[in-house]
Design a protein around this motif. Structure first.
Motif, short mmCIF file in Angstrom:
data_model
loop_
_atom_site.label_atom_id
_atom_site.label_comp_id
_atom_site.label_asym_id
_atom_site.label_seq_id
_atom_site.Cartn_x
_atom_site.Cartn_y
_atom_site.Cartn_z
N ALA A 182 6.07 2.32 -8.88
CA ALA A 182 6.38 3.57 -9.57
C ALA A 182 7.68 3.48 -10.36
O ALA A 182 7.89 4.27 -11.28
CB ALA A 182 6.46 4.72 -8.56
N ALA A 183 8.55 2.52 -10.02
CA ALA A 183 9.83 2.41 -10.74
C ALA A 183 9.65 1.83 -12.13
O ALA A 183 10.55 1.93 -12.96
CB ALA A 183 10.80 1.54 -9.93
N GLU A 184 8.49 1.23 -12.40
CA GLU A 184 8.28 0.60 -13.70
C GLU A 184 8.34 1.61 -14.84
O GLU A 184 8.83 1.30 -15.92
CB GLU A 184 6.96 -0.16 -13.70
CG GLU A 184 6.92 -1.34 -12.72
CD GLU A 184 5.60 -2.08 -12.76
OE1 GLU A 184 4.70 -1.63 -13.51
OE2 GLU A 184 5.46 -3.09 -12.06
N LYS A 185 7.81 2.82 -14.59
CA LYS A 185 7.81 3.81 -15.67
C LYS A 185 9.23 4.30 -15.98
O LYS A 185 9.51 4.75 -17.09
CB LYS A 185 6.91 4.99 -15.32
CG LYS A 185 7.43 5.89 -14.22
CD LYS A 185 6.51 7.09 -14.02
CE LYS A 185 7.04 8.02 -12.93
NZ LYS A 185 6.15 9.19 -12.73
N PHE A 186 10.14 4.21 -15.01
CA PHE A 186 11.53 4.59 -15.25
C PHE A 186 12.30 3.45 -15.91
O PHE A 186 13.21 3.69 -16.71
CB PHE A 186 12.23 4.96 -13.93
CG PHE A 186 11.61 6.12 -13.22
CD1 PHE A 186 11.85 7.42 -13.64
CD2 PHE A 186 10.79 5.92 -12.13
CE1 PHE A 186 11.29 8.49 -12.97
CE2 PHE A 186 10.22 6.98 -11.45
CZ PHE A 186 10.46 8.27 -11.88
N LEU A 187 11.94 2.19 -15.58
CA LEU A 187 12.70 1.04 -16.06
C LEU A 187 12.15 0.50 -17.37
O LEU A 187 12.84 -0.22 -18.09
CB LEU A 187 12.69 -0.07 -15.01
CG LEU A 187 13.22 0.33 -13.63
CD1 LEU A 187 13.10 -0.83 -12.65
CD2 LEU A 187 14.67 0.79 -13.73
N SER B 183 0.84 -1.21 0.00
CA SER B 183 0.00 0.00 0.00
C SER B 183 0.86 1.24 0.00
O SER B 183 0.60 2.21 -0.73
CB SER B 183 -0.93 -0.01 1.22
OG SER B 183 -1.78 -1.15 1.19
N VAL B 184 1.90 1.23 0.85
CA VAL B 184 2.79 2.39 0.90
C VAL B 184 3.53 2.56 -0.41
O VAL B 184 3.63 3.67 -0.96
CB VAL B 184 3.78 2.23 2.07
CG1 VAL B 184 4.84 3.33 2.03
CG2 VAL B 184 3.04 2.27 3.40
N MET B 185 4.04 1.44 -0.96
CA MET B 185 4.80 1.52 -2.20
C MET B 185 3.93 1.98 -3.37
O MET B 185 4.37 2.71 -4.24
CB MET B 185 5.41 0.16 -2.51
CG MET B 185 6.42 -0.33 -1.47
SD MET B 185 7.99 0.50 -1.59
CE MET B 185 8.66 -0.32 -3.02
N ALA B 186 2.66 1.49 -3.37
CA ALA B 186 1.76 1.86 -4.47
C ALA B 186 1.46 3.35 -4.45
O ALA B 186 1.17 3.96 -5.48
CB ALA B 186 0.47 1.05 -4.39
N GLY B 187 1.49 3.95 -3.25
CA GLY B 187 1.17 5.38 -3.14
C GLY B 187 2.35 6.29 -3.39
O GLY B 187 2.19 7.50 -3.41
N LEU B 188 3.55 5.72 -3.57
CA LEU B 188 4.73 6.55 -3.78
C LEU B 188 4.88 6.93 -5.24
O LEU B 188 4.69 6.11 -6.12
CB LEU B 188 5.99 5.80 -3.32
CG LEU B 188 6.12 5.53 -1.82
CD1 LEU B 188 7.38 4.73 -1.54
CD2 LEU B 188 6.16 6.82 -1.03
N GLU B 189 5.22 8.16 -5.49
CA GLU B 189 5.51 8.62 -6.84
C GLU B 189 6.95 8.32 -7.22
O GLU B 189 7.26 8.16 -8.40
CB GLU B 189 5.25 10.13 -6.95
CG GLU B 189 3.78 10.51 -6.85
CD GLU B 189 2.98 10.02 -8.05
OE1 GLU B 189 3.58 9.84 -9.13
OE2 GLU B 189 1.77 9.82 -7.91
N ASP B 190 7.83 8.22 -6.22
CA ASP B 190 9.24 7.94 -6.49
C ASP B 190 9.43 6.45 -6.74
O ASP B 190 8.78 5.61 -6.12
CB ASP B 190 10.11 8.36 -5.30
CG ASP B 190 10.09 9.87 -5.10
OD1 ASP B 190 9.69 10.57 -6.04
OD2 ASP B 190 10.48 10.33 -4.00
N GLY B 191 10.34 6.14 -7.64
CA GLY B 191 10.70 4.75 -7.89
C GLY B 191 11.80 4.31 -6.93
O GLY B 191 12.83 4.98 -6.81
N LEU B 192 11.56 3.21 -6.22
CA LEU B 192 12.51 2.70 -5.25
C LEU B 192 13.01 1.33 -5.68
O LEU B 192 12.22 0.48 -6.06
CB LEU B 192 11.88 2.60 -3.85
CG LEU B 192 11.35 3.90 -3.24
CD1 LEU B 192 10.75 3.62 -1.87
CD2 LEU B 192 12.46 4.94 -3.13
#
Length: 616
Positions: free
Chosen positions: A303-308, A279-288
């Motif tokens: 969120a990291a998927e759009k960068f990768l 839940s926390v990860m899904a709400g983050l805009e930053d890619g971790l």
């Protein structure tokens, strides 16, 4: 080939039995060989002694009969002794009995020159006796040498018993290793049969014992399989009576049950933590991206998927050099050397599915007790941050401007009402035959008061709190209704429509009337941006847990200096525009917990994107 535990246990038990049997067989064979050699040596000595007794008796009998050597020469004495021995019935019987004895090869009496006077082998009489190894030599050698002698070709060992009868003579008793082996072979065959039977029986017993021993382990393994499958409350195996016993198997069974109960608690805690983390990860805009000590990815946020440019599940477990290979824009930004990630903070431009983006890259080392455990890579979309900051500023400005305009509108509306009343009184007081200039002045004042009153009403409508009535809505149907309303405008401006409205996008909770007005504002603005015709694109899609509405045109685009102002109230570049449409759309999207953004290129068109949370 991988052997089963039962097979291994059977082989080990059989091997141990075989080893014990082999050791015991070796000891038995050693004792047997030693005993046979001792008995053979004793028999040889006894035979030589008995033969000497018979020789002495034969010489005495010859003397009693008055036989004498013709002279004292060595040859006459030898002939005399030979004749006395050959005529002795007792000695002849002794020689016959000797060769009948097991392992005795030959008994011969020879003179000092080595000539055979009499022998159990008649063909050797009168010949020179060939000397053989003494029997004492075989007896003094070790067990392994004795075994080697028996296994080799047959050899002759002899025992010598010297005596004098006027001159030296010798009794030679020869023993054959071949005959000796024939003597002990029956005992060896019998022992070998016993060993073979013992090995077969031990193998069968080992198989039975291993099966009985491993039966409880199969029940324990089945219990572990149930625990690994998530059945933590599965009953403990009975283990054929071992579960309640105090032996090792019963203890293991109880320990496994305790471990299963502990795993259930850990699994529940882990599941809760994983759900919270997701839940926390899904709400983050930053890619971790979390990497281990050996630079393998163990956690990747959605969120990291759009960068990768790839699903997170496909990248888990891969090394950092596989995720960011040589030539990747982030490879240089991360300063990757081998598989090591150093702490860094940098900016770079990355090509994403949404176009080129400025990305902030930071690497933070994770340490425990001074030892490096891994690294955390953070990817932040700077363009999105600027867009969010812009939207926040627009929201704040709209809110502030709404409060100001609400106050101003109320202050203006009261004088307008007074002016309208006094204007009506003025109309009634003017005589009918009044000149046209006065009548025209009154009409102009009346129209301007109406226009000003309409402006004040729009102010009040914008600042008045909206009554939101949410309902589950299929966006594809709502967007089709918007297109039907705007279709006359498309036909008038010769605009081609390209639409993609899939019905499999899940529902969203929205106020149909308000959202329809917000999208209609974008569609009409797009149509007005293409007065000479063009193409309007309306696309509905799903992005994770959000529904995305895209409205694009091929118009003249928005100049760079105006992009920060388009959502501001009363800002417009169109003659006769009110500057309320886009501000109202922005406000409606925010009231639905959504977001609105746009990209524009001068001379090529503008694309607006609205994201709304799915009903699920």
């Amino acid at each position: 080939m991988q052997l089963r535990l039962r097979t291994k246990l059977t082989l080990v038990m059989t091997g141990l039995v075989l080893l014990v049997v082999a050791v015991l067989s070796g000891v038995f064979f050693w004792q047997l060989l030693e005993q046979v050699l001792r008995e053979t040596t004793k028999r040889t000595v006894d035979l030589a002694t008995d033969s000497f007794v018979q020789v002495d008796r034969a010489l005495a009998d010859a003397s009693n009969h008055g036989w004498r050597p013709e002279s004292n020469s060595a040859e006459d004495i030898r002939d005399y002794v030979r004749y006395a021995l050959q005529t002795s019935e007792g000695l002849q019987a002794q020689l016959k009995a000797a060769i009948a004895s097991t392992a005795i090869y030959e008994v011969s009496i020879i003179d000092q020159d080595g000539m055979v006077l009499i022998s159990s082998d008649k063909s050797q009489e009168g010949k020179i006796h060939l000397r053989h190894s003494p029997l004492s030599e075989l007896m003094q050698r070790g067990f392994l040498h004795q075994v080697a002698v028996l296994r080799g070709s047959s050899r002759i060992y002899e025992y010598s018993f010297p005596f004098k009868a006027g001159q030296p003579f010798d009794i030679r008793v020869a023993m054959s290793t071949g005959l000796l082996l024939d003597e002990i072979s029956p005992s060896l065959r019998k022992s070998g049969t016993i060993v073979l039977v013992a090995v077969v029986i031990s193998t069968l017993l080992a198989a039975v014992v291993s099966r009985a021993t491993l039966a409880p382990l199969r029940d324990i393994a089945a219990h572990l399989d149930r625990i690994s499958a998530g059945q933590y409350d599965a009953p403990s195996p009975d283990v054929k009576g071992f579960a309640g016993s105090g032996d090792e198997l019963g203890l293991v069974s109880r320990k496994i049950t305790q471990v299963g109960q502990q795993l259930r608690g850990v699994h529940e805690i882990f599941s809760t933590m994983r759900e919270n983390m997701n839940s926390v990860m899904a709400g983050l805009e930053d890619g971790l991206l979390l990497f281990t000590r050996d630079a393998r990815a163990v956690m990747i946020s959605p969120a990291a998927e759009k960068f990768l440019g790839a699903p997170a599940g496909h990248l888990l477990g891969r090394r950092v050099t596989e995720i960011f290979p040589l030539g990747h824009p982030l490879h240089e930004a991360l300063h990757i050397e081998g598989d090591e990630l150093s702490e860094v903070a940098a900016e770079t431009e990355l090509q994403t599915s949404e176009g080129p983006r400025r990305v902030s890259v930071t690497v933070q080392a994770i340490q425990e007790d001074g030892e490096r455990m891994g690294a955390l890579v953070t990817l932040r979309d700077l363009d999105s941050l600027e867009s969010i900051n812009t939207q926040l500023q627009v929201s704040e400005r709209l809110a502030a401007l709404g409060r100001i305009t609400a106050g101003v509108a109320h202050e203006v509306k009261n004088p307008l009402n007074s002016m309208r009343l006094w204007l009506e009184n003025l109309k009634e007081s003017l005589p009918a035959e009044q000149d046209g200039a006065s009548q025209q002045a009154v009409q102009v004042l009346d129209k301007e008061i109406d226009r000003l009153d309409a402006v004040v009403k729009r102010f009040l409508d914008f600042t008045r709190p909206m009554d939101i009535r949410l309902e589950a809505t299929q966006l594809a149907e709502l967007l089709k209704e918007v297109l039907e309303v705007a279709r006359p405008q498309f036909q008038k401006s010769n605009i081609q429509l390209a639409q993609l409205l899939p019905i499999d996008v899940p529902e969203v909770y929205v106020d149909r009337a308000l959202l329809k007005q917000a999208v209609l504002n974008l569609v009409l603005n797009a149509a007005e941006a293409m007065p000479s015709g063009g193409q309007l694109r309306l696309v509905l899609s799903r992005r994770g847990e959000m529904a995305e509405i895209t409205v694009g045109d091929t118009g003249k685009g928005i100049p760079l200096e105006n992009r920060q102002k388009i959502f501001q109230l009363f800002f417009t570049t169109r003659p006769g525009g009110s500057g309320i449409g886009l501000a109202s759309t922005f406000r409606i999207v925010q009231l639905h917990n959504g977001s609105i953004d746009f990209t524009s290129e001068v001379g090529r068109g503008t694309t607006f994107r609205i994201e709304l949370p799915l009903a699920a």
